[in-house]
Design an enzyme around this catalytic site. Structure first.
Site, mmCIF file in Angstrom:
data_model
loop_
_atom_site.group_PDB
_atom_site.id
_atom_site.type_symbol
_atom_site.label_atom_id
_atom_site.label_comp_id
_atom_site.label_asym_id
_atom_site.label_seq_id
_atom_site.Cartn_x
_atom_site.Cartn_y
_atom_site.Cartn_z
ATOM 1 N N ASP A 96 -0.906 -6.004 -3.182
ATOM 2 C CA ASP A 96 -1.144 -7.434 -3.391
ATOM 3 C C ASP A 96 -2.564 -7.664 -3.893
ATOM 4 O O ASP A 96 -3.452 -6.828 -3.678
ATOM 5 C CB ASP A 96 -0.963 -8.193 -2.074
ATOM 6 C CG ASP A 96 0.466 -8.086 -1.560
ATOM 7 O OD1 ASP A 96 1.378 -7.852 -2.377
ATOM 8 O OD2 ASP A 96 0.660 -8.215 -0.336
HETATM 9 N N1 URA Z 1 2.411 -4.427 2.149
HETATM 10 C C1 URA Z 1 1.937 -5.671 1.889
HETATM 11 O O1 URA Z 1 2.313 -6.628 2.533
HETATM 12 N N2 URA Z 1 1.053 -5.800 0.885
HETATM 13 C C2 URA Z 1 0.573 -4.769 0.159
HETATM 14 O O2 URA Z 1 -0.258 -4.958 -0.737
HETATM 15 C C3 URA Z 1 1.071 -3.479 0.467
HETATM 16 C C4 URA Z 1 1.982 -3.335 1.464
#
Ligand code: URA
Length: 250
Positions: free
Chosen positions: A118
């Site tokens: 993310d």
């Molecule tokens: N899980 C998440 O919620 N976000 C990420 O960036 C990676 C794994």
């Protein structure tokens, strides 16, 4: 994963082209104009022959270790989208030097991130132009353990950690998903290992046990960790690190 091919000599112009320094014409011009050194020696003949793998170049101000196939790791900072077409923030690809961004494609669309993090997640991000490697690393069947350091908004009870290990149901799938490992480092610091890479998986699993993620960092994939690689920087993987990641797992 591309098998290690026997050494092949290529001319300097082709090497620069393969590495992403521009069209063959631009690459030839760079050499002829004296902008390219090989192992510290200026070379002005675009047709001079060299073995590509491991060749150390200096092109204008950029030091470059040539790699036939790109396998790299980046320490992703927060505030970057893992996308070639970012919507709200800069792209992680903007952190790569221009030859990596414009390497000619070999079945993939140039260098690609392996899976996603993310925008607000930091940590270990693999990049490659080997389509098979990208596919294998992203496949849930391959089971590469991914370790996340999760800062929590609320202190977590040990019973919530047990629920994460037993499996929780997320909104898009009736099959529960379980952490491969989970432990509290501190009441608001969870270390969790996942084998899959579902959309927002850590955040959704933590929400499923009544908590929230304050910040998220991926510290490890398989045996690979970031070591002292600073945030926003990248480096090539060693051949041993690539084979460690691709080895068969149970
Ligand atoms: N899980 C998440 O919620 N976000 C990420 O960036 C990676 C794994």
């Amino acid at each position: 994963m591309s098998k290690r091919s026997p050494p092949t000599q290529l001319c300097l112009e082709d090497i620069l082209f393969e590495q992403g320094f521009g069209t063959r014409r631009i690459c030839s011009g760079l050499v002829q104009q004296g902008h390219v050194s090989v192992a510290g020696e200026r070379v002005s003949d675009p047709l001079a022959m060299f073995e590509l793998d491991g060749l150390v170049l200096r092109v204008q101000d950029l030091d470059w270790v040539c790699q036939r196939v790109a396998y790299a790791v980046m320490h992703k900072p927060a505030g970057y989208e893992v996308s070639q077409k970012p919507k709200h923030h800069a792209s992680v690809y903007s952190l790569l030097p221009y030859p990596l961004r414009q390497r000619p494609s070999k079945g993939t669309q140039g260098v690609q991130a392996v899976g996603r993090l993310d925008e607000d997640t930091t940590g270990l991000l693999l990049l490659s132009d080997d389509g098979q490697f990208i596919h294998r690393m992203s496949s849930p069947k391959h089971h590469v353990p991914k370790v996340y350091e999760v800062a929590l908004v609320h202190a977590m009870e040990p019973s919530a950690v047990q629920r994460l290990l037993a499996g929780v149901v997320l909104d898009d799938d009736p099959q529960p998903v379980a952490a491969a490992a989970a432990a509290l480092v501190a009441p608001t610091h969870l270390r969790m290992t996942l084998l899959e890479g579902k959309y927002h998986q850590v955040k959704r699993m933590v929400a499923a046990v009544g908590n929230r993620v304050a910040s998220l960092h991926r510290s490890q994939m398989g045996e690979l960790s970031l070591g002292d690689l600073p945030e926003g920087e990248w480096r090539w993987l060693t051949p041993d690190e690539v084979s460690g990641l691709t080895r068969k797992r149970k």
